[in-house]
Design a protein around this motif. Sequence first.
Motif, PDB file in Angstrom:
ATOM      1  N   VAL A 171       0.846  -1.194   0.000  1.00  0.00           N
ATOM      2  CA  VAL A 171       0.000   0.000   0.000  1.00  0.00           C
ATOM      3  C   VAL A 171       0.881   1.243   0.000  1.00  0.00           C
ATOM      4  CG1 VAL A 171      -1.984  -1.068   1.167  1.00  0.00           C
ATOM      5  CG2 VAL A 171      -0.155  -0.022   2.516  1.00  0.00           C
ATOM      6  N   SER A 172       0.339   2.337  -0.486  1.00  0.00           N
ATOM      7  CA  SER A 172       1.120   3.575  -0.528  1.00  0.00           C
ATOM      8  C   SER A 172       0.193   4.773  -0.632  1.00  0.00           C
ATOM      9  CB  SER A 172       2.084   3.569  -1.719  1.00  0.00           C
ATOM     10  OG  SER A 172       2.687   4.835  -1.883  1.00  0.00           O
ATOM     11  N   THR A 173       0.479   5.793   0.166  1.00  0.00           N
ATOM     12  CA  THR A 173      -0.242   7.063   0.056  1.00  0.00           C
ATOM     13  C   THR A 173       0.535   8.061  -0.794  1.00  0.00           C
ATOM     14  OG1 THR A 173       0.774   7.788   2.133  1.00  0.00           O
ATOM     15  CG2 THR A 173      -1.423   6.790   2.270  1.00  0.00           C
ATOM     16  N   GLY A 174       1.718   7.665  -1.255  1.00  0.00           N
ATOM     17  CA  GLY A 174       2.508   8.523  -2.125  1.00  0.00           C
ATOM     18  C   GLY A 174       3.214   9.656  -1.409  1.00  0.00           C
ATOM     19  N   ASP A 175       3.252   9.607  -0.078  1.00  0.00           N
ATOM     20  CA  ASP A 175       3.966  10.640   0.676  1.00  0.00           C
ATOM     21  C   ASP A 175       4.819   9.969   1.749  1.00  0.00           C
ATOM     22  OD1 ASP A 175       2.176   9.907   2.683  1.00  0.00           O
ATOM     23  OD2 ASP A 175       0.807  11.551   2.225  1.00  0.00           O
ATOM     24  N   SER A 176       5.410  10.774   2.617  1.00  0.00           N
ATOM     25  CA  SER A 176       6.332  10.240   3.622  1.00  0.00           C
ATOM     26  C   SER A 176       5.633   9.353   4.646  1.00  0.00           C
ATOM     27  CB  SER A 176       7.053  11.393   4.339  1.00  0.00           C
ATOM     28  OG  SER A 176       6.111  12.267   4.940  1.00  0.00           O
ATOM     29  N   SER A 177       4.323   9.493   4.790  1.00  0.00           N
ATOM     30  CA  SER A 177       3.597   8.661   5.757  1.00  0.00           C
ATOM     31  C   SER A 177       3.618   7.197   5.350  1.00  0.00           C
ATOM     32  CB  SER A 177       2.147   9.137   5.886  1.00  0.00           C
ATOM     33  OG  SER A 177       2.087  10.449   6.400  1.00  0.00           O
ATOM     34  N   LEU A 178       3.456   6.950   4.069  1.00  0.00           N
ATOM     35  CA  LEU A 178       3.410   5.579   3.569  1.00  0.00           C
ATOM     36  C   LEU A 178       3.922   5.567   2.124  1.00  0.00           C
ATOM     37  CD1 LEU A 178       2.545   2.815   4.616  1.00  0.00           C
ATOM     38  CD2 LEU A 178       0.279   3.217   3.675  1.00  0.00           C
ATOM     39  N   PRO A 179       5.257   5.658   1.953  1.00  0.00           N
ATOM     40  CA  PRO A 179       5.802   5.790   0.594  1.00  0.00           C
ATOM     41  C   PRO A 179       5.635   4.552  -0.265  1.00  0.00           C
ATOM     42  CG  PRO A 179       7.560   5.592   2.221  1.00  0.00           C
ATOM     43  CD  PRO A 179       6.296   5.734   2.993  1.00  0.00           C
ATOM     44  N   GLY A 180       5.456   3.379   0.340  1.00  0.00           N
ATOM     45  CA  GLY A 180       5.223   2.165  -0.440  1.00  0.00           C
ATOM     46  C   GLY A 180       6.438   1.263  -0.553  1.00  0.00           C
ATOM     47  N   ASN A 181       6.248   0.154  -1.286  1.00  0.00           N
ATOM     48  CA  ASN A 181       7.322  -0.827  -1.532  1.00  0.00           C
ATOM     49  C   ASN A 181       7.842  -1.478  -0.255  1.00  0.00           C
ATOM     50  OD1 ASN A 181       7.223  -0.471  -4.309  1.00  0.00           O
ATOM     51  ND2 ASN A 181       8.872   1.034  -4.337  1.00  0.00           N
ATOM     52  N   ILE A 182       6.975  -1.634   0.741  1.00  0.00           N
ATOM     53  CA  ILE A 182       7.409  -2.227   2.006  1.00  0.00           C
ATOM     54  C   ILE A 182       7.970  -3.631   1.778  1.00  0.00           C
ATOM     55  CG2 ILE A 182       6.663  -2.925   4.314  1.00  0.00           C
ATOM     56  CD1 ILE A 182       4.417  -0.813   4.063  1.00  0.00           C
ATOM     57  N   GLY A 183       7.308  -4.401   0.903  1.00  0.00           N
ATOM     58  CA  GLY A 183       7.785  -5.750   0.617  1.00  0.00           C
ATOM     59  C   GLY A 183       9.178  -5.766   0.031  1.00  0.00           C
ATOM     60  N   LEU A 184       9.491  -4.774  -0.810  1.00  0.00           N
ATOM     61  CA  LEU A 184      10.843  -4.675  -1.375  1.00  0.00           C
ATOM     62  C   LEU A 184      11.861  -4.288  -0.310  1.00  0.00           C
ATOM     63  CD1 LEU A 184      10.266  -2.899  -4.821  1.00  0.00           C
ATOM     64  CD2 LEU A 184      10.608  -5.335  -4.384  1.00  0.00           C
ATOM     65  N   TRP A 185      11.455  -3.432   0.610  1.00  0.00           N
ATOM     66  CA  TRP A 185      12.358  -3.084   1.720  1.00  0.00           C
ATOM     67  C   TRP A 185      12.630  -4.308   2.594  1.00  0.00           C
ATOM     68  CZ3 TRP A 185      15.160   1.216   1.827  1.00  0.00           C
ATOM     69  CH2 TRP A 185      14.727   2.341   1.116  1.00  0.00           C
ATOM     70  N   ASP A 186      11.636  -5.188   2.727  1.00  0.00           N
ATOM     71  CA  ASP A 186      11.863  -6.451   3.442  1.00  0.00           C
ATOM     72  C   ASP A 186      12.970  -7.251   2.760  1.00  0.00           C
ATOM     73  OD1 ASP A 186       9.775  -5.786   5.130  1.00  0.00           O
ATOM     74  OD2 ASP A 186       8.323  -7.124   4.177  1.00  0.00           O
ATOM     75  N   MET A 187      12.856  -7.401   1.439  1.00  0.00           N
ATOM     76  CA  MET A 187      13.867  -8.149   0.685  1.00  0.00           C
ATOM     77  C   MET A 187      15.243  -7.509   0.842  1.00  0.00           C
ATOM     78  SD  MET A 187      11.843  -8.692  -2.894  1.00  0.00           S
ATOM     79  CE  MET A 187      10.059  -8.868  -2.910  1.00  0.00           C
ATOM     80  N   LEU A 188      15.281  -6.190   0.814  1.00  0.00           N
ATOM     81  CA  LEU A 188      16.544  -5.469   0.932  1.00  0.00           C
ATOM     82  C   LEU A 188      17.214  -5.759   2.273  1.00  0.00           C
ATOM     83  CD1 LEU A 188      18.124  -3.388  -0.832  1.00  0.00           C
ATOM     84  CD2 LEU A 188      17.086  -1.606   0.581  1.00  0.00           C
TER      85      LEU A 188
END
Length: 601
Positions: A171-188
Amino acid sequence: MRLSFILLISLPFSHCSIRHVHPIELTIQSGSIRGEYLRQKGNDYAIFKGIPYAAPPVGSLRFQMPEPPARWRGVMNATQYSALCVQKREGLPSHPERSQAHFSEDCLYLNVFAPTQFTNDTYPVVVYIHGGKFQYGGASDLSQQAILDNFVSRKIVFVSMNYRLGPLGFVSTGDSSLPGNIGLWDMLLALKWTKTNAQVFGGDPDNILVMGNGAGAAAASILALSPKAEGLFHRVLLMSGSALSPGAVRETAINATWNLDAKLHCRSFNSSQLIDCFRKKIKDEILNFDRPEPDEYEEFVPIVDGPGGIIPEPPERVLKRSKLKHALMIGTTKDESSLYVYEKNINVSAIVSDVDAGVYAKRLTNTTEKISNKQLVQQACIHEYINTKVDPAYSETILQHSVLKMFSHFWYDAPSSKLAEYYLNRSLPVFLYSFDHVSENFYDIDRAFHGVDAMHLFNIEPKFLHKRKDMNWKLDERVTEIFSELISNFARLGSPTPINSGYAFNWTSVELNELNYLSITDSPQMEVGFRWQGHVFWNRYVAQLEDVDVGNLHKVAALEKSLGDFQLATWMLLFSTLFFFAILVGLACYCTRKESEDDDL
């Protein structure tokens, strides 16, 4: 009596090799872990499951980027798989171990399978990212025995991971609150963990290969382009997926996120209120999200998250600008879309005319975001894949197969060859393959469908295969042996067929204008022109169609119509002038003759 007892106990295992298991302890950065030391088929393995690579993403960490795990005292048990990340249950592959699996938001764990160390040698590391459209799947879907037989027995340290999926991961709100790509940050974070702790398991932190299938391949490709992952791995293997795959990366997920807000009756006015509301909802409420206007793309997938993010720009723009650094192995299966049409219940055998086939050309172009000039591309598809196959002398199956190729070329083949070209233009080695082996053990689909290469590598039995034939298992085993050896060589040395590899073929890097590739069967051989029709059509011709300004086309069409009307009016005026001129000439001649006759009288 004792002998009978011993025989009774040994009967169930008479077809297996003897297994010896005892505990083994190692100390990683976060603390000590206890795994299993396994001796089987003459090989020794160290197996660790359920190692936390991040803090549990629950409570205040829900919908937040992952954080490193807290250190622990004592010894943590690492002999069981962790829970899978929560996900919708439909679409999950069926596997013997899946019946024992459970699902939780506390799921950020990984597994390590390693050869035991009797020397100071270090081994290459393979990190596997599972597929599932970023919506489902998990590390425990892979057969442990297949991992040991096909990778670890070849002196490879194998790492598999879970990562957050669906709305909870993207999910993403497109701002600093929820920029998105959380799953990719997990992989990172999992990759950082691997590089930091690789030596503990005998792995070489400076020789890491990242691989994946489907969405996992797309994720690996995305990370290979991301400045955030620089230096974390050194080679990439992409199986039927890439950062250029249609739907792999969206421009934004803002609309989908706010639609979810409305579905959950949050009535938020800003991003902070939205996150607060989402955190109060149970996982089933969040997961049971029906899209208002479903198409061929998933809503919650990786997005372009801008400067400072994992995907700062659209992947193709990054490919044009960035300095690529990784050697690449990439490929697709021979009949990728045969699984797609199976899952969508498309009756291919009912395609008996160009009209029937045209429906699927329209379906392909109208339901995909990637195509902007839909009408132009639709007509081009009909010309390329349908009209050229319509001939009374041809069998209907030729047309049916061409429709399947149209889907395969669009979704998988053309994006793969396009990515290969970008790497080749940076003078990087690229090893291209086509998995062409068709197993005789599948009743339902007699083609090399999407994911069948991963099925062979990891002994996965998906839900759509209801029956199997007891024949020619040796061919499947031979193909698996060959493919595993090629991957292991690539992970170790950067070349799948190094000198003295013992193969009758030499898998060479791709030549830009030839697209030479390895056809993987029980007798692999090099071929030229990887999916050439799809490559030329989608990557060259359609790319030019997409650059056409349709607005200007409308203007040109309007001008042509005006010009046509003007030309018609001109010709009508000219015709009328000539007509009246002829009448005047006739009248003049008549009057002259009449006067002459009057004079004679």
